[in-house]
Design a protein around this motif. Structure first.
Motif, mmCIF file in Angstrom:
data_model
loop_
_atom_site.group_PDB
_atom_site.id
_atom_site.type_symbol
_atom_site.label_atom_id
_atom_site.label_comp_id
_atom_site.label_asym_id
_atom_site.label_seq_id
_atom_site.Cartn_x
_atom_site.Cartn_y
_atom_site.Cartn_z
ATOM 1 N N PHE A 1 48.011 38.132 42.215
ATOM 2 C CA PHE A 1 49.388 37.814 42.583
ATOM 3 C C PHE A 1 49.716 38.467 43.919
ATOM 4 C CE2 PHE A 1 49.403 37.029 38.075
ATOM 5 C CZ PHE A 1 50.306 35.990 37.912
ATOM 6 N N ASP A 2 50.201 37.666 44.862
ATOM 7 C CA ASP A 2 50.556 38.180 46.187
ATOM 8 C C ASP A 2 51.772 37.403 46.720
ATOM 9 O OD1 ASP A 2 50.568 39.547 48.573
ATOM 10 O OD2 ASP A 2 48.976 38.338 49.482
ATOM 11 N N VAL A 3 52.899 37.605 46.059
ATOM 12 C CA VAL A 3 54.137 36.900 46.432
ATOM 13 C C VAL A 3 55.047 37.855 47.202
ATOM 14 C CG1 VAL A 3 56.167 35.662 45.560
ATOM 15 C CG2 VAL A 3 53.948 35.421 44.414
ATOM 16 N N LYS A 4 55.588 37.395 48.322
ATOM 17 C CA LYS A 4 56.449 38.233 49.162
ATOM 18 C C LYS A 4 57.730 38.609 48.422
ATOM 19 C CE LYS A 4 54.800 35.860 53.315
ATOM 20 N NZ LYS A 4 55.169 34.960 54.428
ATOM 21 N N LYS A 25 44.610 32.489 42.393
ATOM 22 C CA LYS A 25 45.514 33.249 43.268
ATOM 23 C C LYS A 25 46.904 32.610 43.251
ATOM 24 C CE LYS A 25 41.720 34.375 46.451
ATOM 25 N NZ LYS A 25 41.235 34.257 47.845
ATOM 26 N N PHE A 65 50.350 33.046 45.399
ATOM 27 C CA PHE A 65 50.918 33.708 46.581
ATOM 28 C C PHE A 65 51.921 32.783 47.269
ATOM 29 C CE2 PHE A 65 47.119 31.398 47.740
ATOM 30 C CZ PHE A 65 47.416 30.789 48.943
ATOM 31 N N SER A 66 52.749 33.372 48.115
ATOM 32 C CA SER A 66 53.758 32.597 48.858
ATOM 33 C C SER A 66 53.308 32.404 50.294
ATOM 34 C CB SER A 66 55.116 33.302 48.820
ATOM 35 O OG SER A 66 55.008 34.640 49.261
ATOM 36 N N ASP A 67 53.641 31.232 50.837
ATOM 37 C CA ASP A 67 53.207 30.901 52.197
ATOM 38 C C ASP A 67 54.138 29.853 52.788
ATOM 39 O OD1 ASP A 67 51.649 30.648 54.542
ATOM 40 O OD2 ASP A 67 50.508 29.002 53.650
ATOM 41 N N LEU A 119 55.214 28.166 47.221
ATOM 42 C CA LEU A 119 54.511 29.012 46.273
ATOM 43 C C LEU A 119 53.168 28.337 45.988
ATOM 44 C CD1 LEU A 119 54.795 31.588 44.568
ATOM 45 C CD2 LEU A 119 55.662 30.151 42.709
ATOM 46 N N CYS A 120 52.070 29.025 46.301
ATOM 47 C CA CYS A 120 50.750 28.413 46.233
ATOM 48 C C CYS A 120 49.982 28.910 45.008
ATOM 49 C CB CYS A 120 49.941 28.745 47.485
ATOM 50 S SG CYS A 120 50.766 28.278 49.021
ATOM 51 N N LYS A 147 44.082 23.669 45.674
ATOM 52 C CA LYS A 147 45.343 24.383 45.905
ATOM 53 C C LYS A 147 46.534 23.446 45.715
ATOM 54 C CE LYS A 147 45.644 26.969 49.617
ATOM 55 N NZ LYS A 147 45.821 27.329 51.057
ATOM 56 N N LYS A 190 50.758 23.450 46.389
ATOM 57 C CA LYS A 190 51.890 24.140 47.011
ATOM 58 C C LYS A 190 53.193 23.530 46.503
ATOM 59 C CE LYS A 190 49.588 25.185 51.413
ATOM 60 N NZ LYS A 190 49.685 25.008 52.895
#
Length: 444
Positions: A242-245, A280, A282-284, A288-289, A333, A335
């Protein structure tokens, strides 16, 4: 022409014949009344049928709702030419053939020019009123049709949204029971833990499935709990990152979107200790990916496609932002858009309906004011012309009120139908429609 139109023409013929018989006929007898009625009927029915034919023809070829500008020009040109021909024909039949007070040569000379001109103006005023009435009726039909269509679209969208949300409950339960069934055979102790955890997660599903949007924070917390369940079953075969801002936590996503996408990852990929499935989250760039290394398994049966299709359709009903899917030889992936505000389909529809109602109310008020002005003009000006020609035919003063008021009516018409605020709104709507079509084309 419809039956209602024939009845109106009959009463117009009777009314005008009585008027001319009582005020302009010297010998009042039954014979003269019949002649007056015949002449009035000739004018009423020939002019009525002629203008009705022109109006019906233009309605079929150039409807008001589709080609307003072209139709306006064609209506003006056609009623001028049509009424010029019809009036000359009626006057010729009246003065040369029926009353025999003029010869063909004298009728087309300057002697009857004023009479013909006067009758043409009267016919044009009445014809303009009838065409304006036809436009008003067409406008009402179009407005009613648009209202009905918008209501159907709104009801359809609400029904579709409810149907999509109702898929989530049985879908989650079915997949969770499948996992539990597998664990009972593989590891009974883990199955007990899974059952306890599943009850907590299912409570979240019941609470959130009826919402349109939830915060990213709530969805991530739920996803982490759900991932613990998956780890219970697959152990070291699956790993989650998990790597969400932090700034994205207070924004919004569609509820249970992560759970559905995590299910897709597990369902369509194999996972072993030697080749673990790495997922994974994460946000980009406002998305949200959910990404996983591609280890596609052979599908024994065709997938129902509920998960990803459900998310795509729910986002389509809430926003113009698209769900994007990327696939390569190494990864898969998805998004999903992260929304800054929390729109509500119901509130948006209610706001649009209120705005539409207020605009419609304003438009009806403008049209009512214009047609009141036009009716007054068509009623009073002919009366002034008749008075002028009877009492002072050598001093034609009716030109001044006719032209002055006519310019005012024309200006009013341009404000309502051509320029002014209505024109601005029309142009704004056209630009917005073009921009919308361009955006839709870019999304596709």
């Amino acid at each position: 022409m419809k039956r209602k139109g024939l009845i109106i023409l009959f009463w117009v013929s009777l009314g005008t014949s009585l008027f001319f018989f009582l005020f302009f006929t010297k010998e009042k007898n039954f014979h003269n009344f019949l002649i007056t009625l015949m002449i009035s009927s000739m004018y009423s029915f020939i002019l009525g049928f002629g203008n009705a034919f022109i109006n019906d023809f233009l309605n079929k070829r150039f409807p008001w709702s589709e080609t307003t500008g072209i139709r306006t020009v064609l209506s003006v040109v056609s009623i001028i030419i049509g009424n010029f021909i019809l009036v000359y024909f009626c006057n010729y039949m009246n003065y040369v053939q029926i009353q025999k007070v003029a010869t063909t040569e004298s009728f087309f000379s300057k002697e009857y020019a004023t009479t013909n001109w006067f009758m043409i103006n009267i016919a044009l005023l009445i014809s303009a009123f009838l065409h304006a009435k036809g436009f008003m009726e067409e406008l009402k039909k179009t407005s009613r049709k648009e209202v009905v269509e918008q209501k159907l679209i709104a009801k359809s969208a609400n029904a579709q949204f409810e149907s999509l949300k109702n898929q989530l409950d049985p879908h989650f339960l079915f997949n969770s029971l499948n996992v539990l069934s597998s664990l009972i055979d593989e590891n009974p102790n883990q199955a007990q833990k899974f059952t306890a955890s599943m009850s907590k997660i299912y409570r979240y599903v019941l609470e959130q499935k009826d919402k349109e949007l939830v915060t990213v924070e709530d969805e991530i917390e739920f996803a982490k709990t759900y991932c613990e369940l998956l780890k219970t079953r697959f152990e070291d075969s699956v790993d989650f990152i998990f790597d969400v801002k932090n700034e994205d936590y207070r924004r919004y996503v569609v509820p249970l979107s992560l759970q559905l996408l995590l299910e897709n990852c597990i369902k369509h990929n194999f996972a072993t200790s030697s080749k673990p499935l790495i997922i994974k989250i994460f946000s980009d760039n406002d998305t949200l990916c959910i990404e996983n290394n591609l280890q596609a398994r052979e599908q024994m049966k065709e997938s129902a496609g509920i998960g990803l299709a459900n998310i795509v359709q729910r986002y389509a009903l809430l926003t113009r932002k698209n769900v994007f899917i990327e696939k390569s030889e190494d990864y898969f992936k998805v998004k999903v858009p992260i929304l800054s505000s929390k729109p509500s389909t119901v509130n948006v529809k209610e706001t649009d309906e209120n705005e539409s109602y207020e605009k419609a109310k304003k438009r009806v008020k403008e049209l009512k004011s214009f047609y009141g002005n036009l009716i007054s003009y068509c009623t009073i000006i002919p009366f002034l012309i008749i008075i002028n020609l009877i009492y002072s035919p050598k001093n034609l003063w009716f030109y001044f009120p006719m032209l002055g008021w006519g310019i005012g009516v024309a200006s009013h018409a341009f404000q309502v139908f051509g320029v002014g605020e209505a024109w601005k709104e029309k142009k704004i709507r056209e630009i917005m429609d073009k921009q919308k079509n361009r955006d839709n084309g870019n999304l596709r």
